[in-house]
Design an enzyme around this catalytic site. Sequence first.
Site, mmCIF file in Angstrom:
data_model
loop_
_atom_site.group_PDB
_atom_site.id
_atom_site.type_symbol
_atom_site.label_atom_id
_atom_site.label_comp_id
_atom_site.label_asym_id
_atom_site.label_seq_id
_atom_site.Cartn_x
_atom_site.Cartn_y
_atom_site.Cartn_z
ATOM 1 N N LYS A 37 0.849 -1.192 0.000
ATOM 2 C CA LYS A 37 0.000 0.000 0.000
ATOM 3 C C LYS A 37 0.877 1.231 0.000
ATOM 4 O O LYS A 37 1.801 1.351 0.809
ATOM 5 C CB LYS A 37 -0.885 0.011 1.273
ATOM 6 C CG LYS A 37 -1.842 1.200 1.327
ATOM 7 C CD LYS A 37 -3.076 0.959 0.501
ATOM 8 C CE LYS A 37 -3.867 2.224 0.201
ATOM 9 N NZ LYS A 37 -3.424 2.922 -1.026
ATOM 10 N N GLN A 94 7.078 3.997 4.031
ATOM 11 C CA GLN A 94 5.674 3.584 4.067
ATOM 12 C C GLN A 94 5.472 2.312 4.906
ATOM 13 O O GLN A 94 4.421 2.154 5.532
ATOM 14 C CB GLN A 94 5.188 3.357 2.632
ATOM 15 C CG GLN A 94 3.685 3.440 2.455
ATOM 16 C CD GLN A 94 3.178 4.868 2.314
ATOM 17 O OE1 GLN A 94 3.777 5.681 1.635
ATOM 18 N NE2 GLN A 94 2.067 5.167 2.966
ATOM 19 N N LYS A 111 5.435 1.884 -2.920
ATOM 20 C CA LYS A 111 5.356 3.193 -3.577
ATOM 21 C C LYS A 111 5.611 2.979 -5.057
ATOM 22 O O LYS A 111 6.237 1.990 -5.458
ATOM 23 C CB LYS A 111 6.430 4.149 -3.017
ATOM 24 C CG LYS A 111 6.063 5.608 -3.140
ATOM 25 C CD LYS A 111 5.110 6.024 -2.044
ATOM 26 C CE LYS A 111 4.714 7.456 -2.112
ATOM 27 N NZ LYS A 111 4.020 7.868 -0.868
ATOM 28 N N GLY A 158 -2.590 8.241 -4.464
ATOM 29 C CA GLY A 158 -1.900 9.425 -4.972
ATOM 30 C C GLY A 158 -0.691 9.815 -4.145
ATOM 31 O O GLY A 158 -0.439 9.282 -3.072
ATOM 32 N N ASP A 159 0.074 10.734 -4.677
ATOM 33 C CA ASP A 159 1.190 11.383 -3.988
ATOM 34 C C ASP A 159 1.456 12.640 -4.829
ATOM 35 O O ASP A 159 0.537 13.115 -5.529
ATOM 36 C CB ASP A 159 2.416 10.449 -3.917
ATOM 37 C CG ASP A 159 3.493 10.947 -2.944
ATOM 38 O OD1 ASP A 159 3.314 10.801 -1.730
ATOM 39 O OD2 ASP A 159 4.507 11.520 -3.397
ATOM 40 N N LYS A 197 5.234 3.604 8.479
ATOM 41 C CA LYS A 197 4.051 4.453 8.613
ATOM 42 C C LYS A 197 2.783 3.602 8.656
ATOM 43 O O LYS A 197 1.938 3.760 9.533
ATOM 44 C CB LYS A 197 3.991 5.403 7.400
ATOM 45 C CG LYS A 197 2.864 6.395 7.417
ATOM 46 C CD LYS A 197 2.665 7.084 6.070
ATOM 47 C CE LYS A 197 3.917 7.765 5.551
ATOM 48 N NZ LYS A 197 3.642 8.601 4.353
ATOM 49 N N ASN A 250 -2.107 19.106 -2.171
ATOM 50 C CA ASN A 250 -3.153 18.438 -1.398
ATOM 51 C C ASN A 250 -2.886 18.485 0.112
ATOM 52 O O ASN A 250 -3.760 18.848 0.897
ATOM 53 C CB ASN A 250 -3.289 16.987 -1.875
ATOM 54 C CG ASN A 250 -4.234 16.194 -1.005
ATOM 55 O OD1 ASN A 250 -3.818 15.456 -0.117
ATOM 56 N ND2 ASN A 250 -5.523 16.361 -1.210
ATOM 57 N N SER A 272 -6.981 5.986 3.466
ATOM 58 C CA SER A 272 -6.955 5.028 2.352
ATOM 59 C C SER A 272 -7.346 3.642 2.858
ATOM 60 O O SER A 272 -8.093 2.910 2.201
ATOM 61 C CB SER A 272 -5.556 4.953 1.735
ATOM 62 O OG SER A 272 -5.351 5.999 0.817
ATOM 63 N N THR A 319 -4.608 13.714 4.955
ATOM 64 C CA THR A 319 -3.191 13.870 5.318
ATOM 65 C C THR A 319 -2.981 15.190 6.056
ATOM 66 O O THR A 319 -2.350 15.236 7.120
ATOM 67 C CB THR A 319 -2.292 13.795 4.068
ATOM 68 O OG1 THR A 319 -2.679 12.667 3.285
ATOM 69 C CG2 THR A 319 -0.836 13.675 4.459
#
Length: 445
Positions: free
Chosen positions: A90, A111, A126, A165-166, A114, A241, A377, A210
């Site tokens: 993820k 990630q 990622k 997204g990123d 996290k 964002n 997410s 976020t």
Amino acid sequence: MHPYTERVLAVVKERNPDEPLFHQAVEEVLHSLDPVVAKMPEVEELNLLERICEPERQAIFRVSWQDDKGRMHVNRGFRVGFNSVLGPYKGGLRFHPTVQLGTIKFLAFEQIFKNSLTTLMMGGAKGGSDFNPKGRSDGEVMRFCQSFMIELSRHIGDHTDVPAGDIGVGAREIGYLFGQYKRLVNRYEPGVLTGKDVRYGGSLGRKEATGYGCVYFAEEMMKTKQDSLEGKTCVVSGSGNVAIYAIEKLQALGAKVVACSDSDGIIHDPEGLDLDIIKDLKEVRRARLAEYVKLRTKAQYKAGGNIWEVACQAAFPCATQNELSGADAALLVKNGCKLVAEGANMPTTPEGITVLQKSGVLFGPGKAANAGGVSVSGLEMQQNASWTNWSFEEVDKKLQGIMKNIHGTCVHYAGEYGQPGDYVLGANVGGFMRIVYAMAAHGLV
Ligand code: NDP
Ligand code: 2IT
């Protein structure tokens, strides 16, 4: 450093040459894990650190696409599935011209920890591309996304790998990617991507998650000093964002946000930013921040300026990696900054972190402070799996609970390892604990 930790770091550097961002991310984590290695011999006995530092899989692929004039272009696509011990891979997709394999590996590595901190069932991944969406038409972006998905579709799935997204990938791109995935596999699988528009399977509150989550985390940090963000002067870097929704929540809590930025320059609005203008510029018109001052004449725009020169009590780096240096940190401290919460991934350099921590500034590292995005997410995946939708209030309440819990985890492990208030140590150790137990339990993985 413990000899085992040192050995692993040397192996990582040798095995992954010319990937300084990846080295930086690994070095920080290994440094934090040093006392754990000393306390838990099984970490070395099972060689868990070396295994965690090696991605499970890495896909690199050509993405050919056609511009509006019919010219063919080639970009490079990536998807790194770093660790799946806690759930399907993820993590987001980044479209930015600076993207290289090492960029994606650093982000995927972060990630893992996290996602573990969220306690939801998500592994670390990622992906992305060196494609630059800036200045491209919707049609060009669509054709790029379709081409990108042709290869990506072989690697993802709601129980395998779930991108989102990123930087450079928002609801528009996720829409094109989702549409293409559906055509390719002949199935409507909402759970294969998150960050979808709420009108076709996305979660309310994901767009805000976020930025809001980062501010919830910062508020928890303030509480440890019997303080709050109310009335504080704040600076938020970026205007994408994460930045926009950090500003929105800060304003809702009564803070005054006086500056933000994009890659061209900064705006300083001493009376407080007008977020409606910023949303219109960035979310609707995809324009540059420089235009803000045409509508707010009391504000100043500085091309190429350094946002950390603007005096503040709390700073929120929400743009990109290594955007806050040691010298910037010293400036913040000099100007009276008491808190830094990272909305971006690894925005503060190692020197910057040292300066802030030594000066007693509350420092919330990205893998804890920006975990709200991936958390929602995870909630989007839960809603998709049960073909239901929750209200904004329900999602936001869960997000607040998750951020509070992550804060508690950081405080707990920082205390247990004798460094109270060290959120870097707390986040890295807290994230590691779930992974290490799961990897040991899974055997040869
Ligand atoms: P966006 O693309 O929406 O916005 C990025 C912002 O940062 C823009 O203002 C952009 O300016 C600026 N920026 C990007 N790259 C650079 C650069 N190299 N130098 C200077 N400014 C730059 O991305 P997000 O807001 O989604 O992401 C921001 C950060 O937050 C990233 O580090 C991302 O990894 C992290 N993050 C994002 C999450 C999410 O849910 N979206 C979740 C957790 C972390 P310009 O438009 O001029 O390029
Ligand atoms: O860095 C991040 O946590 C993200 N870009 C969000 C990842 C996700 O899967 O929502």
